[in-house]
Structure formats: structure tokens, C-alpha cells
Design an enzyme around this catalytic site. Sequence first.
Site, PDB file in Angstrom:
ATOM      1  N   GLU A 458     -29.480 -48.907  13.111  1.00 51.44           N
ATOM      2  CA  GLU A 458     -29.885 -47.966  11.816  1.00 51.44           C
ATOM      3  C   GLU A 458     -30.303 -48.299  10.465  1.00 51.44           C
ATOM      4  OE1 GLU A 458     -28.575 -43.521  13.125  1.00 51.44           O
ATOM      5  OE2 GLU A 458     -29.799 -43.877  14.861  1.00 51.44           O
ATOM      6  N   GLU A 555     -32.411 -43.682  21.382  1.00 52.97           N
ATOM      7  CA  GLU A 555     -31.560 -42.440  20.791  1.00 52.97           C
ATOM      8  C   GLU A 555     -32.130 -40.731  20.527  1.00 52.97           C
ATOM      9  OE1 GLU A 555     -28.881 -42.753  17.713  1.00 52.97           O
ATOM     10  OE2 GLU A 555     -27.948 -44.490  17.815  1.00 52.97           O
TER      11      GLU A 555
END
Length: 881
Positions: A458, A555
Site C-alpha cells: 500500500e 484485499e
Amino acid sequence: MIPPVDSFVCVLLCLFYGVSSEELLSLNGKWRLLNSNGSVSLPAQVPGCVHSALQQQGVILDPYFRFNDASYRWIALDNWTYTTTFTVSAELRVTQQVRLVFDGVDTVASVSLNGIVVGETDNMFRRYDFSVRHLLKDGDNVLNVALLSPLLYATERRRAHSSYRVPPECPPDVQKGECHVNFIRKEQSSFSWDWGPSFPTLGLWKGVGLEAFDALRLVQVSSVPLYNLSSSQWTVRVELLVDAVQTTDGRVTLSVPELDSEQTFLTRFQPGKNKNSFTLLISTSSRVKLWWPSGHGDQPSYHLTVRGFQDRVLVLSTESKVYFRSVELVQEPLPGSPGLSFYFRINGKPIFLKGSNWIPAHSFQDRVTPAVLRNLLQSAVDVNMNALRVWGGGVYEQDLFYDICDEMGIMVWQDFMFACAMYPTEDDFIQTVREEVVQQVQRLKSHPSVIIWSGNNENEAALATDWFDIPSSQRPTYVKDYVTLYVNNIRKIVQEEDHSRPFLVSSPTNGAESEQEGWVAANPYDPHYGDTHFYSYTLDCWDWRTFPRTRFASEYGFQSWPSFSTLQPVSIPEDWSYDSNFTSHRQHHADGNQQMLLQAGLHFNLPNSTDPLKRFTDTLYITQVMQAQCVKAQTEFYRRSRSEIIEGKGQTMGALYWQLNDIWQAPSWSSIEFGGKWKMLHYFAQSFFAAVLPVGFEDDDTLLIYAVSDLSRDLKLRAVLTVYSWTDLDPVCTLRSDLQPVTGGSAVAIYKQPVAALLAGCGHCTRLTCVLTFRLEEEGGSQQGPTNHHFLCSPRDARGLQTPNITAKVQEDPTGFSVTLHSASVAPFVWLDVGDIAGCFSSNGFLMVSENRTVSFNAWRPTSVAELSASLTVTSLRDVY
Ligand code: BMA
């Protein structure tokens, strides 16, 4: 890797004793541990960590009990020294070279032998060795490892980096964690995470030993099969990292006997640590049996033997497994659509990745035993997963993890250990990361399970969408640091070290498109490219329109609470309410406890028992129901989107929900509780990841049923729908669609009907009074895949839902334990719980639409009918209203 032995072992070729020898002296076992002012002194096991040693000696209680994470903060604020004393034989002392080897030091330490500093460490992900022959003496040798507080070190490094901040400086308060973890090369979640406690460990977390040798020692061997499509030829690239005393000419023979392949190479071992590489041609490539992901074939392995000779004398010999498989990450233009595809092709076959994300299995890695790993990974394949992402805020897992994944056919998406932060790029930081990356890639690249490397978790998104309020004038500095670390260093090393698998700079990313945009895309979550992470806690998770139609979902998830039996050992009665201090202390995600109730409240009545304990356990249950149903809805949406492109979006080829496992007993996104117990979600995964799956959903009040197939062969299937009234176990009606072809690896709509028309043709059903189940059948009536169900209204609004008064009988027969349930009415989310008796049911959390149903219980430890019966509780939705 240092073998766990406590005495001298002649590991090499005692036959050739005197010509070339190598000896290992393990220094694992009991050491002494001292804090900085000497007030705490105790024995400590190596491998291990300070927290474990303190607990083993009774200095502290269970660090996971209640609020102990906060109480034991002092441990990581202190400096600690590990000491051991050992003797070495005369033979060892006369060898040419002696290395003191640390397989893992956590983290910042100064190492001294007999009072002389031999080296320093600053990275828990590296193996270190130091030359110590000249320091060894007769009699006692004293080895000291002085560890610096990771908190003080990280703070100090932050202070030294004065020119600009490297955010986030600290975790949010709700995480009760520590600051500046991005300045230390250590498990990033050890300073706390949104699912985990702050236990910044210190210790010797892997083996320690002496390696003594006269000619050379083998530090690392790797074997990477490569397939040449045009010549249909397999080769195996073998790399030997050899530590040689002097320049030595030699020969290396590689062989894979089962494939009649053997070759000998002339080589030169240079002094110091160097890589010698060879390519073995597999002469019988057409006979090679391929490694396949679970559900797509077997995982056959071959033996590779490596022998090194110097003047006809065998100087090194090793054997390893080699598995043949190819992997491609396909990012290609899609006809008529913007963006690029994003999917994995294994051995030339497009494969839908089904699975989850892996986090560290314990705050104290010394407690992650082989049994813990095996149980978690077995639980993953048991529910039809074929992939796990080793997430970048944890650790590169131990060898056994990847060995098991190889054996079980679990594909691993391997992040490098950087997560949710910016990172510094000082020279020494970059240098230690470079060594970390080289070592980890060399260690892991022989594993067929590892199918992709990814630079971080991320961090592209954090930069692109400005998580850290970086003023735009300063942005170029951060982008430059980002590119320096992940592209110019990590990516470059990986591409030099491993030609056999793809590399992505981040996750999520737009992949090739991010590269086009200078490595930081304007929107790394763009569903037209790459992978996405998506979380929404406030939108209604039953509405598939809220989910991004992505190419690959790496995710997504929802929180739930673990079961009472998991919480009980770390809490006391005053903790057992949803608004206790304990309950809010264990919740590390802002508003998490409220979000769960809000989401659950959209479709379910919330527990309101006047008995406080029942109200608490009912609430735990309802959070699990909510989570299971939400992740089911989202995963089914992804699976049914594999063959469709709608408005340029779709062709989804991966669903890895967040997260598989837990690090402690707390609310989190996991489907498996700390200790191994399956949450309702994990049972649901068994169905929603089934190879053949019926998916039902509504679009504008029209019910559609898709047949999803991951099989290689084609099928002809029909949907069979059964409608039940909430008040009656006898079906109201059954409907059948026509047979339709469902090709292997596709998702096809096979039933479509407005709900009103469906109900009109089915007795007196309305949306509020009925529920439907559906399954897929082949021509002769045989069922393919699990039976699924579709709620026509929120269960909260259902009319006629009865208290089912379920009774249960536990039995044992030669195949194991079973539980036979008897229900008086239709019962949703029937949940069997046997407390802390480890094991799993064949099915759980199901919609019961028959009077009797038998499920088996697979016990993971010895138990009995009496014990199971005494522990068993059965709950269904109506019981918690
Ligand atoms: C993701 C992960 C983790 C986190 C999870 C839940 O973004 O990468 O950082 O634990 O979300 O918030």
C-alpha cells in the site's frame, strides 16, 4: 540454516577427512540474559526473544492476558544482552576459517566475542556472519550480543533524519503502539497494527552457531527451473553461494536422476562469499511432471543433487527438491475495453487465485511451531484456497512455511516487508535493505509456491492518495525516495536474482500502468488495472454494487470478534461485555466495534438479552454472522465476474480476502482465530471457494444464478432452486432451469427470473415469508458444488422465523465424531461450538432446511463423546434475538 545440534558435527564427508572438512557448532540452547542496569538476569532460550524468556522464568505473566501489552511496554524500552559461554575443540581451532553465524538477530545489536566487538546488526531479516577464528581460545569463550531498545533506536534514527519527516510518525492512538517503526528493519506490525498488539521484540530469533571449514562452505543453494516455450525445453538454474578460503578450481556435478539428467561443469571458487551459477539442461523435458496449484493438479517434486569436487575430492554435497512450473502475470490490452488484464497463468493455464492474506502467526516468532504453521496452512487448503499473500508488514516466513505451501499447492504472493508508510533512503538503510533482499530472494526463489514478488504493501496508494498530508511542494522528494527504494534497488535486485517470476512494485498497484505513470499512478485503485484493496464498513455489504469490479482483489474484508472460548483465557468476567475496557482495548481499528454492529444491524436484529454474558456471546456470534455473510457476498461477486467485462471492468481473476489468521485474541478481519479455531467465515470459505459454485444475486429485482467453474473440463449444468417458507421445513416449490454448457474456467449466467414472477409461481410466498436455496446439477441429476442460498429480505424483517429448538447428539464411529442435529423449523446460521476442543466441523454456520442434519467433527486432539457433548452449544439466528 544452523541445524539444531549441540555438539560438533562433521557435516562434510568424513571419508575425505583431512582434505576438506566442515564442522558446525550449534550455539543454540540456554544463554543468559541481562537488562541494562543488571536488575533482571535470567536464563534464556535461543532461538527466542526477551519476552518469551521473561515469561518462561515467571518474571512476567502471559503478555496476551488482558492489558499486559501496555503493562509490559518497559521491556522494549530497555537494552538487553544475551551471553553464552562455549568451548571449541582443538580440531575446530586449526581449521582455516571459522564463521560465527546468526540466522536472525532481532534487531540492533553489537556482537562481541571474548570482549572484542566482531560486528553489528541492524536488520532482523538478514543472516549475519562474522569471521572469528583469530578470537577463539582454549577453555571458555564468551559470546555477547548486546541488543539496543528498538524503540530508542527508531526514535534516534528519526531524530537523525532531520531534513524532512518520514510519515506516519506514529500509529493512531487506538492502536496503542510505538512510533517510527519505518526507521528500523524489523517486523513492522511489532510496533502495533490495526489487528495486533505492540510487542517490539528483541532477541536471537533464529539459530546461532560456528561454521568452521578448511576449503569452502556452502552458504545457500537455489534451484530455479525455467521453461523455454519455443524449444519446449526445461532447464534448472542452480546457484551456489560458496564461502571459500582461497581461489580453488573445481568441478560441480548437477543431476536430477529421475529425469536422467546430469551435467558436470568446471568452475572456480573465489575467496570469500561468491555465487557460482550453472544451468542444467533437462534432457527428458517431455517427461517432466508439473507442479500445480491446489485444485488444478498434483505437486510432484524431483531430487536435485549437487556435488562439488576439487582434485577428485568431494568438497561439497547437497540435495534438494525441485518442482517444475512456470508462472506469468498477464497484463494485456482487452479488446474493446480500457485498461489491461491482470491474471496469473501457471503452466500456461489461467488460474483464478482464491485465498487470503497471511500475517505473523504470533507476536513472538519463537512460538510459531511447525504444528501451528501446518495447522493454519492445512486449514487454508481445507477450504479450497489455492493462494496466500504474505503481507508486507510482517516477516518473510520461515523455510517450513514455503515447504508446506510447495507440498500443498498454495501459491504465495510474497511482499517485501514494507507497509503503509514512507521509508527513509539514507545510504546505510538502502544498503541493509539491499542485503536483505538479496538474501531473501536467494532463500525463497527455489519454491514453486512463490509466484510473485511485490515491493511493498500500500505504499504506492499511500503516496498517490496522500494518506500523510504531504504538501505538494514536497511530493517529489517522497516520490524520489519511493522510486529509489522499490524500483532502483529492490526491483533491480529481484530482476537480477530471479528471472522466473514477475515483480510488482506495490500492492495495490496498476502494474504496467503505474510504471507508465512514473511508478506512482494517479489512482492505484483503478479497477481497470492491476490489483485493488477495498474496504467499506458503512455501505451495505449485501449490495454487490458497492464492490469495485476489479481485475484482481488482493484485499477486502470485514472485522468480527473471536469466539468466547478464545477470549476467555485472556480475560476475566468484568471484561465480558461489548462496552468493557477490555473490549475497547483489544479493538485497534478506529470505531471497529461500532462498525461491526452497524453493519450487522442492517440485516439482523442485534442481541438484547438481559443476561449480560449471553448478550456478550450473542454479540460475538452476530459479528461472525455479519462477517461471514459480507465476505461471502463480495467473494461471490468476484468469482462470478471472471468471464465478464462490464463498462470496461471485470475479468476478475483473484479474490484474496483480508485476513487468514490472527496474531492474538482480538477482533480482526481474520477467518481463523488465534489458536486455530475457525470462525464462521472460514466455514463459508469452503463453499464460496469451491471449484464449482452457484452464485445467486439480484439485479433490479431479477434473480440471477451464475455457474462458476474452476475445473479444466467442460460441464453441462442446470440450476435447481428450492423455495422454503420460514415457517415450514417442507419446500414450497422447486424450479429447474434448462441445461447449459459451462466451459472449464468460466462463469456463466444460467438462470434469470424476476423475483416477483418466481414467487408468483410458488405458493403463497412473499419476500418476507420465504427463503431460497439453489444448487447446480448435471444431466443425470448429480450435484456439482455446494448448495447455496439467497435471502429475499433481511433476516431482521423475515416473517415467521421460529425458534428452532435444535437438539444435538454426539456420536463416535470408526471414522470419527459426528453431531446429528434435529430442528423444528428452518434455521439460519446454525452454529456449532465446542469451546476450546481443537478441531473443525465438516460444515458450520449453515442454513438448516431439513429436520435432521449430521456433520462430522475432525478433532485435532484426543477427545471423547462425553467431552464434546458437555462442551457443545448450538446457536442459530433466532436464539440471539
Ligand atoms: C489493509 C492491510 C493492513 C490492514 C488491513 C485492515 O490495508 O494492508 O494494513 O491491517 O488493511 O485495515
